[in-house]
Design a protein around this motif. Structure first.
Motif, PDB file in Angstrom:
ATOM      1  N   PRO A  56      17.770  28.413 -16.863  1.00 49.69           N
ATOM      2  CA  PRO A  56      17.173  27.532 -17.875  1.00 49.69           C
ATOM      3  C   PRO A  56      16.435  26.364 -17.214  1.00 49.69           C
ATOM      4  N   SER A  57      15.469  25.803 -17.915  1.00 48.47           N
ATOM      5  CA  SER A  57      14.696  24.693 -17.353  1.00 48.47           C
ATOM      6  C   SER A  57      15.583  23.443 -17.251  1.00 48.47           C
ATOM      7  N   TRP A  58      15.141  22.487 -16.431  1.00 44.76           N
ATOM      8  CA  TRP A  58      15.908  21.247 -16.275  1.00 44.76           C
ATOM      9  C   TRP A  58      16.064  20.489 -17.584  1.00 44.76           C
ATOM     10  N   PRO A  59      14.988  20.376 -18.386  1.00 47.50           N
ATOM     11  CA  PRO A  59      15.182  19.673 -19.667  1.00 47.50           C
ATOM     12  C   PRO A  59      16.276  20.310 -20.532  1.00 47.50           C
ATOM     13  N   VAL A  60      16.342  21.658 -20.533  1.00 50.00           N
ATOM     14  CA  VAL A  60      17.386  22.329 -21.322  1.00 50.00           C
ATOM     15  C   VAL A  60      18.765  22.004 -20.748  1.00 50.00           C
ATOM     16  N   LEU A  61      18.874  22.056 -19.424  1.00 47.40           N
ATOM     17  CA  LEU A  61      20.170  21.759 -18.796  1.00 47.40           C
ATOM     18  C   LEU A  61      20.608  20.321 -19.073  1.00 47.40           C
ATOM     19  N   ILE A  62      19.659  19.405 -18.973  1.00 49.41           N
ATOM     20  CA  ILE A  62      20.015  17.993 -19.213  1.00 49.41           C
ATOM     21  C   ILE A  62      20.396  17.794 -20.689  1.00 49.41           C
TER      22      ILE A  62
END
Lengths: 291, 438
Positions: free
Chosen positions: A2-8
């Motif tokens: 998953p992308s970083w924005p999703v992880l954050i």
């Protein structure tokens, strides 16, 4: 991946989920840690809290008032349960405590069901919590943001009362040696009564605060009880800081797993619990031989 | 084993009547099978109802129970309404229906446990109920093993009349395939063809097959899937799944969760702003989703269901059902109540047509119903002989705006009533192989 924005986003959601789980678990762990009673009526008391808020909202349409009246109701309920039933079980084995509290839970849920039926009741989000807030790239429900702050405050107050005041000291000493504390002229039984009621208020309050988020049904507490047991096992049985940290860890596990695959989120939670039980049976904050 | 004279006479009449129907009576039915004839006394028969009165499906379950009870009371009393359904006299074949309800919490093991008790202890001649598709599959397997008829309650999974179909199980609700095939063109017409869709899928047979079917038929309409979140049954907090859906850029949120799960997930979707940005489509609506979420959240929502009380303008028997249900229970029946009600009448009619409670004859009668469709609350319907799926119309609903509601339970407009024949899957499409009769 998953992308970083999703992880954050999911990491932040894990924090919100974790604080809620921590509050739900704290009532359970306070009663267990200080009184040594394993309270299986915990889930039912959670539902009682939600329904208390629902009833008051029918008459006042003020969520704050619903919380205040609901807490008063839970306090009285806690007093009554302790005086009429629980106090006779302090010295009994855990199996007896489990059976009696499980029975109380069934009775409470059935009372709710006969009074309100099986359908979900509507508890709307209070006017001050409606809408969503933009947090950078993340849009998050305003009410849940407020919950994080409210619950953090509640958990802190609970910690201070139980672990940093003389009352808390009396209670813990009372558990170790009630006779000695009694000789010192302190009424241990009254302290026990108060602790049980505080535990009941904590879980009831969690139910009230959660009511606008979930489906308010008589059985709504069942899943929370299962999760809060996982949380206190993670954190260490009867440890208040353990419940908080355990709740946060559980929230993060559920949420971060969801970034990859939602269907594995609960599996991961139980897998982690199993792993921890193998490596550190007493939990993160539990002491060996306790409970 | 003892027969009384009356039983023998009725049996004889039944055999004669059976021979007149195509396909019935072709082979000799065993004189003793399952709970027949032990469970048929001179004046009554016992029916076991396994219903989730607690847990995620308790709302639907409570409604279902009231539907069964209303039909049983009407059939036992043998008044005007029972006559309109074509029943003769009081009860079924002159027997009063006795029944017990067990709360199964929507858990298949508890369903099987209580149905087994009903069959062994009470000699149940028929078992009915359940809301969960997983329970329905377990119960129809039990029914076929014990040779006792099982009438499926609310259950939308394709597997029930598909790969898990059983000779002793009959379903009157539409399957997921039929519901999706009926619904997809209607929503595509209303919301558009070039649509990005995000799915919330409960992780059990119902969720998976509803997803498969709706994904298939919406894709045929030009829709594109951008997210699929599979969540455990009975989840309380959907925030993690909803965050992914909120970030998916979808135009439509297809929520497959059912019962209490549908309420919690939709409530949370609203809080995450999902419902502001996306239209909500619910392939199978839950019985009280309207009331539990409120018209504000449900307005404009498209979904299919087994029955909506508004169809009483179309079907006369629906009108008598709705009127008698409202008089008795003070609210408008939902599809749970309707399934319980219609199923009980269908069973009673089939038994009277067969002229015997012998399950083999009753099954053959139902399998032959295409030639002689039942007149019901949703018009003419029949069970398909090959998979026991009812061929029936499907109401497609759209949530009304609060201002458009004529009274407090006027939650939906009926957008369309899809014709059953046009939405059926081929009987062997889901691999149904009915087992033996005996």
């Amino acid at each position: 991946m998953p992308s970083w924005p999703v992880l954050i986003s999911q990491a932040f959601n894990g924090l919100a989920l974790g604080t809620l789980l921590a509050l739900v678990s704290s009532g359970l762990t306070i009663i267990l840690g200080t009184l040594g009673v394993l309270n299986f009526a915990h889930g039912a008391l959670f539902a009682v809290g939600a329904y208390a808020a629902f009833v008051v909202l029918q008459y006042t349409s003020s969520f704050v008032l619903a919380l205040v009246v609901g807490c008063a109701f839970m306090l009285v309920l806690g007093f009554l349960l302790e005086r009429i039933i629980i106090r006779f079980f302090y010295d009994r084995p855990h199996e007896d405590q489990i059976l009696v509290t499980y029975g109380i839970g069934i009775v409470l849920v059935e009372c709710i069901r006969s009074g309100f039926g099986g359908n979900a009741q509507r508890v709307p989000v209070p006017s001050w919590g409606q809408g969503a807030t933009q947090l950078g790239f993340l849009i998050y429900p305003t009410y849940r943001l407020q919950l994080i702050a409210i619950i953090a405050g509640l958990l802190l107050s609970l910690y201070v009362v139980l672990y940093r005041t003389s009352m808390g000291l009396v209670v813990r000493a009372g558990i170790e040696n009630p006779g000695m504390v009694g000789i010192l002229g302190i009424n241990v039984r009254r302290a026990f009564l108060l602790v049980f009621a505080i535990g009941v208020v904590a879980v009831g309050l969690a139910g009230m605060l959660y009511a606008p988020v979930v489906a308010v049904t008589p059985d709504m507490g069942a899943n929370f009880m299962a999760q809060s047991f996982v949380v206190i096992v993670l954190g260490g049985l009867g440890s208040f800081p353990g419940a908080v940290i355990g709740g946060l860890i559980a929230g993060e596990i559920i949420s971060l797993t969801s970034a990859f695959n939602s269907s594995y989120s609960e599996v991961m939670l139980y897998a982690l619990m199993a792993l921890l039980l193998v490596l550190r049976p007493q939990g993160l904050f539990g002491s060996e031989g306790r409970v | 084993m003892q027969f009384d004279r009356r039983q023998l006479l009725l049996g004889g009449v039944g055999a004669t009547a059976g021979l007149m129907l195509p396909g019935v009576g072709a082979a000799q039915s065993p004189a003793s099978i399952g709970t027949f004839p032990d469970g048929v006394s001179a004046d009554s028969v016992f029916v076991g109802l396994t219903i989730p009165l607690t847990g995620v499906f308790s709302g639907d379950g409570g409604d279902l129970k009231l539907g069964y009870e209303l039909a049983i009371a009407q059939i036992n009393a043998g008044g005007d309404i029972a006559q309109k359904w074509g029943l003769k006299g009081k009860g079924v074949l002159g027997r009063q229906i006795r029944y017990k309800v067990s709360d199964t919490e929507g858990k298949p093991n508890l369903d099987v446990q209580s149905a087994t008790q009903f069959i062994q202890r009470d000699k149940a001649i028929m078992v009915a109920g359940s809301v969960s598709s997983a329970s329905a599959i377990a119960l129809e397997e039990l029914g076929s093993r014990e040779k006792v008829l099982y009438m499926v309650g609310i259950a939308g999974s394709n597997d029930i009349t598909g790969k898990n179909c059983q000779r002793y199980g009959f379903r009157s609700q539409q399957n997921a395939y039929m519901a999706a095939k009926a619904l997809a063109p209607v929503v595509a017409k209303a919301l558009g063809k070039n649509i990005k869709a995000a799915f919330l899928v409960p992780d059990y047979t119902y969720g998976h097959t509803v997803y498969d079917s709706f994904a298939k038929f919406s894709t045929e309409q030009g829709w594109k899937q951008v997210a699929k979140e599979v969540v455990p049954l009975g989840t309380t907090d959907y925030s993690s799944a909803l965050l992914n859906i909120a970030n998916s850029g979808a135009d439509v949120f297809v929520n497959i969760a059912f019962g209490g799960d549908a309420v919690a997930s939709t409530k949370q979707a609203e809080q995450f702003g999902v419902l502001k940005r996306m239209k909500l489509v619910v392939p199978n609506l839950s019985s009280f989703q309207d009331k539990e979420l409120g018209a504000e959240l449900m307005q404009g929502v498209y979904g299919s269901c087994d029955f909506w009380w508004g169809v009483q303008d179309t079907y006369p028997l629906a009108k008598t059902f709705v009127e008698s249900f409202v008089a008795q229970n003070k609210y408008y029946p939902r599809w749970g109540a309707h399934i319980g009600y219609m199923q009980t009448y269908l069973w009673a009619m089939s038994v009277e047509r067969a002229g015997t409670f012998n399950p083999v004859d009753v099954i053959k009668t139902m399998e032959a119903s295409k030639a002689q469709p039942y007149d019901t609350t949703i018009g003419k319907v029949y069970f398909r002989a090959e998979d026991h799926q009812m061929v029936r119309p499907i109401p497609i609903l759209r949530g009304k705006a609060p201002s458009a509601m004529k009274h407090k339970e006027d939650f939906y407009d009926i957008v369309e009533i899809a014709d059953g024949e046009s939405v059926m899957n081929a009987p062997d499409f889901f691999g149904c192989k009915l087992g033996p009769y005996t």
